[in-house]
Design an enzyme around this catalytic site. Structure first.
Site, short mmCIF file in Angstrom:
data_model
loop_
_atom_site.label_atom_id
_atom_site.label_comp_id
_atom_site.label_asym_id
_atom_site.label_seq_id
_atom_site.Cartn_x
_atom_site.Cartn_y
_atom_site.Cartn_z
N TYR A 1 -7.40 -8.08 1.93
CA TYR A 1 -7.37 -7.23 0.74
C TYR A 1 -6.23 -7.68 -0.17
O TYR A 1 -5.10 -7.87 0.28
CB TYR A 1 -7.13 -5.78 1.18
CG TYR A 1 -7.09 -4.76 0.07
CD1 TYR A 1 -8.25 -4.42 -0.62
CD2 TYR A 1 -5.91 -4.11 -0.27
CE1 TYR A 1 -8.22 -3.46 -1.63
CE2 TYR A 1 -5.87 -3.14 -1.27
CZ TYR A 1 -7.03 -2.82 -1.94
OH TYR A 1 -7.00 -1.86 -2.93
N ASP B 1 0.26 -13.38 0.39
CA ASP B 1 0.27 -11.97 0.01
C ASP B 1 1.04 -11.24 1.11
O ASP B 1 0.49 -10.86 2.15
CB ASP B 1 -1.17 -11.46 -0.11
CG ASP B 1 -1.21 -10.01 -0.56
OD1 ASP B 1 -0.17 -9.32 -0.41
OD2 ASP B 1 -2.26 -9.57 -1.05
N LYS C 1 5.11 -2.51 -0.85
CA LYS C 1 5.28 -1.59 0.30
C LYS C 1 6.72 -1.47 0.82
O LYS C 1 7.49 -0.71 0.27
CB LYS C 1 4.30 -2.01 1.40
CG LYS C 1 2.85 -2.04 0.87
CD LYS C 1 1.84 -1.64 1.86
CE LYS C 1 0.41 -1.93 1.39
NZ LYS C 1 -0.40 -0.77 1.15
#
Ligand SMILES: Cc1ncc(COP(=O)(O)O)c(C=O)c1O
Length: 426
Positions: free
Chosen positions: A140, A232, A260
């Site tokens: 994702y 990522d 995050k």
């Protein structure tokens, strides 16, 4: 305590928030409304506590409401929030962030991981003058039209109404961990490939650890073909190690994206990389913008998080605690005769039901496990006071301690007994 029952708030939410939620990622579990979080726990409106292994989908790596981050933000914000120009707190935060990850020379902050992924892809395409990007099935990189992809299978495809296949035309989707497939693709179309993007350890579908040689192979192929290797690290950054997956696996990308855990829960993302690439943003040739980029609050939160992680080095204890948790859960599963399957790393691991002990290495092997059964089990876990993602990932924070370990194992046992009883009755 907040007025009104959970049920009444769920009903109010359903009237004003589509699906009762503010992000589609939250759609499957929608029966709990939290009043507050503290350290490793969340509390609902009735005061019930949940030991949290979702951590807000990852950001609460330092637990909920870490005082150092809170204080830094509260102090900084008294001088205003957004200047539309550089600030000292922003420059300091960038320096500290670059020092923490250790390999990149320049960075730009953003607000969400998806947005910074978008920036990194544009930068890679702008720098190479090529369009194609290799990615891996099930991973994702945000919900934007040109990025979001179906999760099932090993090929990808449109994942939402309103998205069109031609928006995904510049992707080549390959199975994660399959270096031969990547080699074959480069052999055929190497001079058209702008970038390879991946979660260096996959946490969005399972917890797939790179097999030896996979990341190294990607590094070599990108170097040989003049393509940009993009990690990522939105989940892995500051979680697998202070220097993220790059440090943990010893492979250095050209660009990487963080989010995050970067700022103790504050909404901040970052794109970082080698100066020769990043400078293209500075000349204005390649556009990367954003009103809220490097706000005072975000910069203060990043700076405080970087300082704290450097001063306290929580990673050895995190690794040890997470290992005990993984072992403990497996032991409960064994004692109760459940076919639990647990894989990953101590700070980010995946739990499912499977008859084989073989670790999943890509989206297909992951999908051969009984993921639907685990998603049902996640409801039993919530009932027992353990908060997890329905997709099976468990994140551990630096605030989980002895009390949480014992309580988690006992609550897990209760939930598993409920699930086994249901399965036998079915
Ligand atoms: C690996 C990865 N990249 C990008 C994103 C998107 O980040 P955000 O939700 O902050 O836009 C996520 C979100 O879960 C992610 O896990």
């Amino acid at each position: 305590m907040t007025a009104g029952s959970t049920q009444s708030w769920v009903e109010r939410a359903a009237k004003v928030l589509p699906g009762g939620v503010s992000s589609n990622v939250r759609l499957p579990v929608n029966t709990t409304v939290f009043a507050r979080g503290e350290g490793p726990r969340l509390y609902d409106l009735e005061g019930k506590d949940f030991i949290d292994y979702l951590l807000g989908q990852g950001p609460a790596f330092m637990g909920h409401g870490h005082p150092v981050v809170n204080e830094a933000v509260a102090k900084a914000v008294t001088g205003g929030m957004v200047y539309g120009a550089q600030s000292t707190v922003e420059i300091e935060a960038t320096e500290k962030f670059l020092a923490a990850i250790g390999w990149a020379e320049m960075a730009r902050f953003g607000v969400s991981g998806g947005e910074s992924d978008h920036g990194a892809l544009r930068l890679a395409r702008g720098a190479t003058g090529r369009r194609l990007v290799i990615r891996f099935a099930g991973l994702y990189h945000g919900w934007y039209d040109s990025v979001l992809m179906a999760w099932d299978g090993n090929t990808g495809g449109v994942a939402s109404k309103g998205q069109y296949a031609d928006q995904l035309a510049d992707w080549i989707v390959l199975p994660y961990n399959d270096i031969e497939a990547v080699k074959a693709t480069f052999a055929e179309r190497g001079d058209e490939i702008a970038a390879v993007i991946l979660e260096p350890m996959v946490c969005n579908s399972g917890a797939l650890v790179p097999v030896p040689g996979f990341l190294e192979g990607l590094r070599q192929l990108c170097t040989d073909n003049g393509s940009v290797l993009i990690f990522d690290e939105v989940i892995t950054g500051f979680r697998l190690a202070r220097g993220g997956a790059t440090q943990r696996f010893g492979v250095v990308p050209d660009l990487a994206v963080y989010g995050k855990a970067l700022a103790g829960g504050w909404p901040v993302s970052a794109m970082a990389g080698k100066a020769e690439l990043m400078e293209l943003l500075g000349t204005g040739e390649i556009n990367h913008s954003g009103t809220f980029n490097a706000s005072v609050m975000a910069s203060a939160a990043v700076g405080a998080t970087m300082d704290w992680l450097e001063a306290n080095d929580p990673y050895p204890a995190l690794e040890a605690w997470g290992t005990r948790l993984m072992d403990g859960l497996a032991e409960v599963g064994k004692e109760l005769g459940a076919n639990l399957h647990i894989q990953g790393l101590p700070m980010a691991f995946h739990v499912s039901f499977a008859d084989s002990d073989a670790p999943a290495i890509d989206n297909l092997t992951l999908n051969s496990m009984d993921l639907a059964r685990y998603a049902r089990f996640a409801t039993d876990l919530a009932e027992a006071g353990i908060w997890v993602a329905a997709r099976g990932i468990w994140y551990v924070s630096i605030t989980h301690g002895e009390a949480e370990l014992d309580e988690t194992l006992s609550r897990f046992r209760t939930a598993l007994q409920a699930e086994l009883a249901r399965s036998r009755a079915a």
